[in-house]
Scaffold this motif. Structure first.
Motif, PDB file in Angstrom:
ATOM      1  N   CYS A  72      -2.004  66.123  -3.099  1.00  0.00           N
ATOM      2  CA  CYS A  72      -2.696  65.426  -2.010  1.00  0.00           C
ATOM      3  C   CYS A  72      -3.104  66.411  -0.920  1.00  0.00           C
ATOM      4  O   CYS A  72      -4.236  66.388  -0.432  1.00  0.00           O
ATOM      5  N   THR A  73      -2.196  67.279  -0.549  1.00  0.00           N
ATOM      6  CA  THR A  73      -2.460  68.269   0.488  1.00  0.00           C
ATOM      7  C   THR A  73      -3.577  69.209   0.057  1.00  0.00           C
ATOM      8  O   THR A  73      -4.496  69.499   0.829  1.00  0.00           O
ATOM      9  N   LYS A  74      -3.521  69.691  -1.177  1.00  0.00           N
ATOM     10  CA  LYS A  74      -4.554  70.598  -1.678  1.00  0.00           C
ATOM     11  C   LYS A  74      -5.909  69.907  -1.723  1.00  0.00           C
ATOM     12  O   LYS A  74      -6.936  70.511  -1.404  1.00  0.00           O
ATOM     13  N   PHE A  75      -5.939  68.658  -2.120  1.00  0.00           N
ATOM     14  CA  PHE A  75      -7.187  67.914  -2.173  1.00  0.00           C
ATOM     15  C   PHE A  75      -7.790  67.767  -0.778  1.00  0.00           C
ATOM     16  O   PHE A  75      -8.984  67.980  -0.580  1.00  0.00           O
ATOM     17  N   LEU A  76      -6.975  67.412   0.196  1.00  0.00           N
ATOM     18  CA  LEU A  76      -7.473  67.250   1.559  1.00  0.00           C
ATOM     19  C   LEU A  76      -7.976  68.573   2.130  1.00  0.00           C
ATOM     20  O   LEU A  76      -8.986  68.612   2.843  1.00  0.00           O
ATOM     21  N   GLU A  77      -7.297  69.682   1.812  1.00  0.00           N
ATOM     22  CA  GLU A  77      -7.763  71.000   2.253  1.00  0.00           C
ATOM     23  C   GLU A  77      -9.105  71.340   1.610  1.00  0.00           C
ATOM     24  O   GLU A  77     -10.001  71.877   2.261  1.00  0.00           O
TER      25      GLU A  77
ATOM     26  N   LYS B  25     -14.868  55.706  -8.983  1.00  0.00           N
ATOM     27  CA  LYS B  25     -13.685  55.287  -9.718  1.00  0.00           C
ATOM     28  C   LYS B  25     -12.469  55.430  -8.810  1.00  0.00           C
ATOM     29  O   LYS B  25     -12.316  56.439  -8.125  1.00  0.00           O
ATOM     30  N   SER B  26     -11.620  54.455  -8.829  1.00  0.00           N
ATOM     31  CA  SER B  26     -10.399  54.519  -8.021  1.00  0.00           C
ATOM     32  C   SER B  26      -9.329  55.284  -8.775  1.00  0.00           C
ATOM     33  O   SER B  26      -9.193  55.152  -9.999  1.00  0.00           O
ATOM     34  N   PHE B  27      -8.579  56.098  -8.051  1.00  0.00           N
ATOM     35  CA  PHE B  27      -7.454  56.795  -8.660  1.00  0.00           C
ATOM     36  C   PHE B  27      -6.392  57.020  -7.597  1.00  0.00           C
ATOM     37  O   PHE B  27      -6.673  56.995  -6.404  1.00  0.00           O
ATOM     38  N   ALA B  28      -5.182  57.213  -8.054  1.00  0.00           N
ATOM     39  CA  ALA B  28      -4.054  57.401  -7.147  1.00  0.00           C
ATOM     40  C   ALA B  28      -3.445  58.778  -7.380  1.00  0.00           C
ATOM     41  O   ALA B  28      -3.218  59.186  -8.512  1.00  0.00           O
ATOM     42  N   VAL B  29      -3.208  59.490  -6.285  1.00  0.00           N
ATOM     43  CA  VAL B  29      -2.540  60.790  -6.352  1.00  0.00           C
ATOM     44  C   VAL B  29      -1.133  60.571  -5.820  1.00  0.00           C
ATOM     45  O   VAL B  29      -0.936  60.221  -4.664  1.00  0.00           O
TER      46      VAL B  29
END
Length: 59
Positions: free
Chosen positions: A18-23, A8-12
């Motif tokens: 975004c930073t926490k997700f990438l970490e 599923k596509s989603f936008a942050v």
């Protein structure tokens, strides 16, 4: 263990999220599973079932 697919596509839009997700993606958690002797546990379980369902001796 249950598995599922996620497509599923989603936008942050929040920079901090975004930073926490990438970490989180770059540092996955490790799970330690304790070693168990499955044959011994199975044998013990069968003995407990046999004892539970065996007819009791009346005097």
């Amino acid at each position: 263990m249950a598995t599922t697919s996620f497509d599923k596509s989603f936008a942050v839009e929040n920079e901090q999220a975004c930073t926490k997700f990438l970490e989180a993606v770059s540092n996955p958690r490790t799970v330690n599973v304790k070693h168990r002797d499955l044959k011994a546990e199975s044998s013990k379980g069968l003995k407990l079932l046999a004892r539970r369902f065996s007819p009791s001796v009346k005097s």
